[in-house]
Design a protein around this motif. Structure first.
Motif, PDB file in Angstrom:
ATOM      1  N   PRO A   1       0.791  -1.004  -0.066  1.00 20.71           N
ATOM      2  CA  PRO A   1      -0.010   0.028  -0.010  1.00 20.71           C
ATOM      3  C   PRO A   1       0.833   1.346   0.066  1.00 20.71           C
ATOM      4  CG  PRO A   1      -0.098  -0.969   2.253  1.00 20.71           C
ATOM      5  CD  PRO A   1       0.712  -1.906   1.160  1.00 20.71           C
ATOM      6  N   ALA A   2       1.976   1.222   0.227  1.00 24.35           N
ATOM      7  CA  ALA A   2       3.002   2.337   0.243  1.00 24.35           C
ATOM      8  C   ALA A   2       3.704   2.419  -1.083  1.00 24.35           C
ATOM      9  CB  ALA A   2       3.950   2.254   1.490  1.00 24.35           C
ATOM     10  N   ARG A   3       3.131   1.885  -1.955  1.00 23.09           N
ATOM     11  CA  ARG A   3       4.236   1.689  -3.402  1.00 23.09           C
ATOM     12  C   ARG A   3       4.083   2.885  -4.296  1.00 23.09           C
ATOM     13  NH1 ARG A   3      -0.690  -0.422  -3.828  1.00 23.09           N
ATOM     14  NH2 ARG A   3      -1.928  -0.213  -5.649  1.00 23.09           N
ATOM     15  N   VAL A   4       5.168   3.317  -4.949  1.00 20.68           N
ATOM     16  CA  VAL A   4       5.065   4.089  -6.134  1.00 20.68           C
ATOM     17  C   VAL A   4       5.939   3.690  -7.316  1.00 20.68           C
ATOM     18  CG1 VAL A   4       5.331   6.213  -4.157  1.00 20.68           C
ATOM     19  CG2 VAL A   4       7.356   5.144  -5.273  1.00 20.68           C
ATOM     20  N   VAL A   5       5.795   3.964  -8.302  1.00 20.84           N
ATOM     21  CA  VAL A   5       6.522   3.560  -9.643  1.00 20.84           C
ATOM     22  C   VAL A   5       7.066   4.592 -10.350  1.00 20.84           C
ATOM     23  CG1 VAL A   5       6.013   2.394 -11.751  1.00 20.84           C
ATOM     24  CG2 VAL A   5       4.521   1.905  -9.849  1.00 20.84           C
ATOM     25  N   ILE A   6       8.277   4.195 -10.517  1.00 17.06           N
ATOM     26  CA  ILE A   6       9.361   5.279 -11.154  1.00 17.06           C
ATOM     27  C   ILE A   6       9.654   4.900 -12.799  1.00 17.06           C
ATOM     28  CG2 ILE A   6      11.600   6.319 -11.247  1.00 17.06           C
ATOM     29  CD1 ILE A   6      11.455   6.119  -8.077  1.00 17.06           C
ATOM     30  N   ASP A   7       9.001   5.541 -13.661  1.00 11.53           N
ATOM     31  CA  ASP A   7       9.543   5.184 -15.007  1.00 11.53           C
ATOM     32  C   ASP A   7      10.707   6.136 -15.472  1.00 11.53           C
ATOM     33  OD1 ASP A   7       7.391   3.599 -16.747  1.00 11.53           O
ATOM     34  OD2 ASP A   7       6.640   4.156 -14.903  1.00 11.53           O
ATOM     35  N   LEU A   8      11.810   5.249 -15.737  1.00 13.19           N
ATOM     36  CA  LEU A   8      12.981   6.137 -16.387  1.00 13.19           C
ATOM     37  C   LEU A   8      12.459   6.293 -18.061  1.00 13.19           C
ATOM     38  CD1 LEU A   8      15.507   7.083 -14.894  1.00 13.19           C
ATOM     39  CD2 LEU A   8      13.981   5.339 -13.751  1.00 13.19           C
ATOM     40  N   GLY A   9      12.685   7.616 -18.451  1.00 12.44           N
ATOM     41  CA  GLY A   9      12.092   7.887 -19.949  1.00 12.44           C
ATOM     42  C   GLY A   9      13.011   7.888 -21.036  1.00 12.44           C
ATOM     43  N   GLN A  10      12.796   7.841 -22.449  1.00 13.97           N
ATOM     44  CA  GLN A  10      13.377   7.682 -23.121  1.00 13.97           C
ATOM     45  C   GLN A  10      14.885   8.246 -23.181  1.00 13.97           C
ATOM     46  OE1 GLN A  10      11.288   7.915 -26.962  1.00 13.97           O
ATOM     47  NE2 GLN A  10      13.071   7.971 -28.212  1.00 13.97           N
ATOM     48  N   LYS A  11      14.660   9.945 -22.785  1.00 13.24           N
ATOM     49  CA  LYS A  11      15.721  10.956 -22.822  1.00 13.24           C
ATOM     50  C   LYS A  11      16.930  10.261 -21.916  1.00 13.24           C
ATOM     51  CE  LYS A  11      13.825  15.437 -23.882  1.00 13.24           C
ATOM     52  NZ  LYS A  11      13.541  16.832 -23.459  1.00 13.24           N
ATOM     53  N   THR A  12      16.487   9.703 -20.766  1.00 10.90           N
ATOM     54  CA  THR A  12      17.440   9.142 -19.808  1.00 10.90           C
ATOM     55  C   THR A  12      18.228   7.930 -20.407  1.00 10.90           C
ATOM     56  OG1 THR A  12      16.162   9.739 -18.097  1.00 10.90           O
ATOM     57  CG2 THR A  12      17.820   8.307 -17.576  1.00 10.90           C
ATOM     58  N   TRP A  13      17.683   7.191 -20.936  1.00 12.38           N
ATOM     59  CA  TRP A  13      18.393   5.928 -21.458  1.00 12.38           C
ATOM     60  C   TRP A  13      18.936   6.185 -22.962  1.00 12.38           C
ATOM     61  CZ3 TRP A  13      12.717   4.110 -21.514  1.00 12.38           C
ATOM     62  CH2 TRP A  13      12.232   4.185 -22.740  1.00 12.38           C
ATOM     63  N   GLU A  14      18.592   7.139 -23.400  1.00 14.10           N
ATOM     64  CA  GLU A  14      19.347   7.410 -24.919  1.00 14.10           C
ATOM     65  C   GLU A  14      20.713   8.342 -24.375  1.00 14.10           C
ATOM     66  OE1 GLU A  14      16.601   9.736 -27.339  1.00 14.10           O
ATOM     67  OE2 GLU A  14      15.628   7.737 -28.210  1.00 14.10           O
ATOM     68  N   ALA A  15      20.306   9.161 -23.534  1.00 13.87           N
ATOM     69  CA  ALA A  15      21.459   9.737 -22.758  1.00 13.87           C
ATOM     70  C   ALA A  15      22.589   8.724 -22.199  1.00 13.87           C
ATOM     71  CB  ALA A  15      21.272  10.768 -21.947  1.00 13.87           C
ATOM     72  N   PHE A  16      22.235   7.774 -21.804  1.00 13.57           N
ATOM     73  CA  PHE A  16      23.095   6.810 -21.006  1.00 13.57           C
ATOM     74  C   PHE A  16      23.865   6.154 -22.251  1.00 13.57           C
ATOM     75  CE2 PHE A  16      23.494   2.129 -20.556  1.00 13.57           C
ATOM     76  CZ  PHE A  16      24.556   2.387 -19.338  1.00 13.57           C
ATOM     77  N   SER A  17      23.118   5.707 -23.402  1.00 13.73           N
ATOM     78  CA  SER A  17      23.632   4.976 -24.431  1.00 13.73           C
ATOM     79  C   SER A  17      24.489   5.914 -25.309  1.00 13.73           C
ATOM     80  CB  SER A  17      22.760   4.499 -25.469  1.00 13.73           C
ATOM     81  OG  SER A  17      21.541   3.613 -24.826  1.00 13.73           O
TER      82      SER A  17
END
Length: 367
Positions: free
Chosen positions: A202-218
């Motif tokens: 019941p204390a959950r949150v969901v974090i989505d790492l977006g396209q900008k982040t993984w493209e910058a990493f790549s």
């Protein structure tokens, strides 16, 4: 008088979806651990009476000295983190140290998404289902409202969801559950919205790492692999390694907000979880349940935050201020190979530069 800090009493868990390892070259858990290390280094420097450089960083980011004596009751934000927080009144400095210490020491990875307090995903939000929600509940202020449901984690996203797809990251924590203990019911006639044994944390949150982040990493990893400038930075180099390589050849860095490394993004998003209850710049307790983060939210957003009248400084509730403090703690330990004790910190000489986030290399950085 002895300083009272928040005592971390609840072990918290995070889950990493396989999509994150796929997008981040199997390094994602290392980035989570690095974000926690940022927090640990910040605690060590903040609690040092001799580290004048980092005290200056804290004062610049939080707009008050460590010695500020005004105390506040933080029970509302920390009722989940510490069951005894209702009786604790503490200064902003004690509050900041408590949050950082808890993040640094009290999180563990779990393979079970249904029990995790925080769940990381990097699947371009393809799991979300658009639905029309017609209700008088707090989920919508209009009679007909397009909402997006994440059936995997049983959370809603009621923000400007299409624009979230291009963000660095966003956090959803508007629950789609009903009843006690996070029990999931069939919602709006949809099927398959269930957790393990019909129960989600019941204390959950969901974090989505977006396209900008993984493209910058790549792009960063590709650049490192192409240059192979030294044996120290080979195929397992991270975004932070790239930043370190750039710093080694510059005594001055014009703007600390240029760094949007994966660990710092994770750090920021973790500050939105229910245990810390932090918001984005100039948001208040009634802000949207969805956080969206862009490059522009970095150092300047921390400088733009204003103080409330008689209450705690709004900046103390600003997630980016904590993430930036953690990044600055990491920078304080970055040094060229030929230096034994040195690092980067906010400019000592120019107050204007400090406000702009200019950091410089000093061979006598305090600790």
């Amino acid at each position: 008088m002895a300083i009272t800090y928040i005592s971390p009493r609840k072990l918290k868990k995070y889950y990493i979806d396989p999509s994150c390892d796929a997008k981040f070259d199997q390094q994602f858990d290392g980035f989570v651990q690095e974000a926690m290390e940022y927090a640990r280094q910040a605690v060590n420097r903040l609690t040092s009476s001799s580290d004048l450089d980092f005290a200056r960083v804290y004062e610049t980011l939080f707009k008050m000295p460590k010695s500020d004596k005004q105390r506040f009751n933080w029970a509302k934000d920390f009722r989940l983190m510490n069951p005894h927080s209702a009786s604790v009144r503490m200064t902003a400095y004690e509050h900041v140290v408590g949050v950082l210490r808890d993040f640094a020491t009290n999180w563990r990875r779990t393979p079970n998404h249904w029990e995790a307090d925080v769940r990381f995903h990097c699947d371009a939000q393809t799991r979300f289902i658009p639905i029309h929600h017609s209700s008088s509940s707090s989920l919508s202020s209009s009679s007909s409202h397009l909402t997006y449901l994440d059936p995997t984690n049983s959370v809603f996203n009621t923000g400007s969801f299409p624009s979230n797809l291009t963000r660095q990251a966003f956090t959803s924590h508007e629950l789609s559950t009903e009843g006690a203990k996070g029990q999931v019911h069939n919602l709006f006639g949809l099927t398959g919205i269930q957790g393990h044994s019909n129960v989600q944390n019941p204390a959950r949150v969901v974090i989505d790492l977006g396209q900008k982040t993984w493209e910058a990493f790549s792009d960063s990893i590709r650049s490192i692999r192409e240059k192979k400038s030294s044996s120290r930075y080979q195929d397992n180099a991270s975004v932070s390694d790239l930043t370190c390589m750039l710093l080694k050849y510059k005594s001055k860095v014009d703007d600390v907000s240029q760094w949007s490394s994966v660990p710092k993004i994770i750090f920021h998003e973790m500050m939105h979880c229910r245990y810390y209850g932090l918001h984005d710049a100039n948001a208040n307790a009634n802000a949207s349940a969805t956080c969206t983060c862009t490059v522009g939210s970095n150092w300047q957003s921390c400088m733009d935050v204003v103080r409330w009248g008689s209450g705690p400084s709004c900046v103390v509730l600003n997630a980016e201020s904590y993430a930036m403090l953690g990044l600055m703690a990491w920078l304080a330990d970055v040094r060229p190979d030929d230096e034994e004790t040195s690092g980067y910190t906010l400019s000592r000489e120019d107050e204007g530069e400090r406000v702009m986030g200019v950091v410089r290399f000093y061979s006598d950085i305090t600790a």
